[in-house]
Design an enzyme around this catalytic site. Structure first.
Site, PDB file in Angstrom:
ATOM      1  N   ASP A 146       7.348 168.391  -3.493  1.00 52.99           N
ATOM      2  CA  ASP A 146       8.580 168.948  -4.057  1.00 52.99           C
ATOM      3  C   ASP A 146       8.386 170.130  -5.002  1.00 52.99           C
ATOM      4  O   ASP A 146       9.034 171.153  -4.852  1.00 52.99           O
ATOM      5  CB  ASP A 146       9.385 167.846  -4.762  1.00 52.99           C
ATOM      6  CG  ASP A 146      10.767 168.319  -5.173  1.00 52.99           C
ATOM      7  OD1 ASP A 146      11.389 169.073  -4.392  1.00 52.99           O
ATOM      8  OD2 ASP A 146      11.228 167.960  -6.262  1.00 52.99           O
ATOM      9  N   CYS A 200      24.230 165.096  13.999  1.00 50.87           N
ATOM     10  CA  CYS A 200      25.452 165.019  13.196  1.00 50.87           C
ATOM     11  C   CYS A 200      26.714 165.056  14.061  1.00 50.87           C
ATOM     12  O   CYS A 200      27.735 164.448  13.707  1.00 50.87           O
ATOM     13  CB  CYS A 200      25.503 166.165  12.184  1.00 50.87           C
ATOM     14  SG  CYS A 200      24.370 165.976  10.795  1.00 50.87           S
ATOM     15  N   CYS A 203      30.796 164.838  13.097  1.00 49.57           N
ATOM     16  CA  CYS A 203      30.987 164.145  11.821  1.00 49.57           C
ATOM     17  C   CYS A 203      30.904 165.120  10.651  1.00 49.57           C
ATOM     18  O   CYS A 203      30.050 166.005  10.616  1.00 49.57           O
ATOM     19  CB  CYS A 203      29.934 163.055  11.658  1.00 49.57           C
ATOM     20  SG  CYS A 203      30.014 162.166  10.083  1.00 49.57           S
ATOM     21  N   CYS A 206      29.950 163.664   5.049  1.00 46.68           N
ATOM     22  CA  CYS A 206      29.239 164.083   3.842  1.00 46.68           C
ATOM     23  C   CYS A 206      29.972 165.232   3.154  1.00 46.68           C
ATOM     24  O   CYS A 206      30.026 165.289   1.914  1.00 46.68           O
ATOM     25  CB  CYS A 206      27.804 164.478   4.167  1.00 46.68           C
ATOM     26  SG  CYS A 206      27.633 165.838   5.346  1.00 46.68           S
ATOM     27  N   CYS A 226      27.469 171.928  -7.251  1.00 43.40           N
ATOM     28  CA  CYS A 226      26.874 170.629  -6.930  1.00 43.40           C
ATOM     29  C   CYS A 226      26.614 169.838  -8.211  1.00 43.40           C
ATOM     30  O   CYS A 226      25.992 170.342  -9.159  1.00 43.40           O
ATOM     31  CB  CYS A 226      25.573 170.841  -6.162  1.00 43.40           C
ATOM     32  SG  CYS A 226      24.657 169.325  -5.841  1.00 43.40           S
ATOM     33  N   CYS A 253      23.961 163.028  -8.128  1.00 42.58           N
ATOM     34  CA  CYS A 253      25.137 162.566  -7.380  1.00 42.58           C
ATOM     35  C   CYS A 253      24.675 162.105  -6.010  1.00 42.58           C
ATOM     36  O   CYS A 253      23.917 162.808  -5.341  1.00 42.58           O
ATOM     37  CB  CYS A 253      26.153 163.699  -7.250  1.00 42.58           C
ATOM     38  SG  CYS A 253      27.620 163.274  -6.293  1.00 42.58           S
ATOM     39  N   CYS A 256      27.383 162.543  -1.147  1.00 48.12           N
ATOM     40  CA  CYS A 256      27.207 163.072   0.208  1.00 48.12           C
ATOM     41  C   CYS A 256      26.155 162.280   0.975  1.00 48.12           C
ATOM     42  O   CYS A 256      26.277 162.084   2.194  1.00 48.12           O
ATOM     43  CB  CYS A 256      26.864 164.567   0.176  1.00 48.12           C
ATOM     44  SG  CYS A 256      25.280 164.981  -0.582  1.00 48.12           S
ATOM     45  N   CYS A 260      26.904 159.233   4.617  1.00 46.18           N
ATOM     46  CA  CYS A 260      26.337 159.473   5.945  1.00 46.18           C
ATOM     47  C   CYS A 260      26.360 158.197   6.800  1.00 46.18           C
ATOM     48  O   CYS A 260      25.785 157.174   6.407  1.00 46.18           O
ATOM     49  CB  CYS A 260      24.904 159.970   5.819  1.00 46.18           C
ATOM     50  SG  CYS A 260      24.100 160.293   7.406  1.00 46.18           S
TER      51      CYS A 260
END
Length: 390
Positions: A146, A200, A203, A206, A226, A253, A256, A260
């Site tokens: 990351d 996806c 859909c 999210c 965000c 948060c 989203c 899913c």
């Protein structure tokens, strides 16, 4: 020619054996997925990153712009890399994390941050895998989690771990949206996995779930709206129009991710260090508002929450308090009016303006020490209370 064919066969057997060994080691160390891709597998990712930066969607995350060139191609980061190995670890919660959003007196901390910092956990396990692999292969390795300029999600998609959903996060058919990622770069030639395709379809759950409309279009995110960015990366006061939309989300948060539909296939985290601490599942706002710096450091020791610091965290909690409508929080919010941190004082003013009547707020202002910070003064003025500079 027979000699050339034999050499090719030997190289192929070596690739297969090394790849099998690596994946077995990954599973042994607790990784749920381990797949391989090429370092040149994401030629279109740099252009998408440039569009993101050109739109200003990165907000104050200048490090994204500063490292854009290094992110464009893994070979820019390390020219000798021949294979990129992507690892994933499931951190799926044991229940829908959005349930706490109905408890206004509690703070919602993102699932990933409810225990130890995953960077430390995953990097430690990756180093163990890398050490054993390097000894077996006789090749060089580097591991990243990351914080390095690695475009993990596009690489994970090309390696077949999942696909980048419309919320821009990785989605897996086996683990839904709950995956931590890490990578191992190596000079070894390994057997490649097939990319995962997008599942996806039509859909858009999210996108609909986002409280602040942070998605200007599917597969695009404006970090400036965000809640994860606002409560973690953003250092100053949060836009007044967005504060009411944050609700009681005090660190990150999950909306989203939790929305899913692929999460129905996800298992709960098997790694104990990734399971939520009981005291961080539903912490009371009142207790969090009383935290001084030592108390904050003690409560969040080993947690990723600790990296944003006490002042930014209490800022977030004050926004949650202002959104709570809970009159019992007024005394502890009032105590933050005299805080040493301007951003805390500013949000305390805002929270009180939401919890008490204007006349009561004016009386509170009269009892306060003179204010000199422009942001705090602005909050008083926006609340309809005149404050003189000392």
């Amino acid at each position: 020619m027979p000699g050339i064919d034999a050499k090719a066969d030997n190289a192929e057997r070596r690739r297969l054996k090394l790849t099998a060994f690596l994946k077995a080691e990954a599973a042994d160390k607790g990784f749920d997925l381990c797949r391989v891709t090429r370092p040149d597998a994401i030629p279109h990712a740099p252009a998408r990153l440039k569009d993101f930066l050109d739109e200003g969607f990165h907000g104050t995350m200048e490090w994204l712009a500063d490292t854009a060139e290094r992110r464009s191609d893994p070979r820019t980061l390390w020219s000798e890399v021949r294979s990129v190995v992507m690892f994933a670890m499931n951190y799926g919660p044991d229940e829908d994390p959005r349930g706490i959003l109905e408890q206004a007196d509690r703070g919602a901390i993102s699932v990933y941050a409810q225990n130890r910092d995953y960077h430390d956990i995953i990097k430690g396990k990756l180093k163990e895998v890398a050490t054993r692999f390097a000894a077996r292969a006789g090749e060089d390795v580097k591991v990243f989690v990351d914080t390095a300029p690695v475009m993990e999600k596009p690489l994970a998609e090309k390696a077949g771990l999942g696909w980048q959903g419309k919320h821009t996060n990785l989605v897996s058919r086996e683990y839904g949206s709950w995956l931590f990622l890490g990578s191992l770069f190596t000079t070894a030639e390994l057997d490649l996995d097939l990319p995962e395709r997008d599942h996806c379809g039509s859909c858009h759950a999210c996108l609909d779930a986002c409280p602040t409309d942070a998605f200007p279009a599917p597969y695009r995110i404006d970090a400036r709206r965000c809640i994860s960015y606002l409560t973690i990366e953003h250092k100053g006061p949060i836009d007044r129009d967005l504060r009411p939309l944050i609700g009681n989300r005090i660190y990150g948060c999950d909306d989203c991710l939790a929305a899913c539909p692929w999460n129905k296939f996800a298992q709960t985290a098997s790694e104990m260090k990734l399971k939520a601490r009981e005291d961080l599942k539903e912490p009371k706002l009142e207790a969090l508002l009383s935290l001084d710096d030592p108390g904050f450091r003690s409560l969040f020791s080993g947690s990723p929450v600790k990296r944003i610091g006490r002042d930014r965290f209490v800022r977030n909690v004050l926004i949650a308090a202002g959104n709570s409508g809970d009159q019992t929080l007024v005394p502890v919010v009032m105590a933050r009016i005299g805080d040493t941190s301007p951003v805390v004082r500013a949000m305390a003013v805002w929270a009180l303006s939401r919890l008490v009547a204007p006349a009561a707020l004016a009386q509170i202002a009269e009892q306060c020490e003179p204010e000199t910070d422009d942001e705090v003064l602005n909050e008083w003025q926006m609340a309809g209370v005149s404050r003189c500079m000392s």
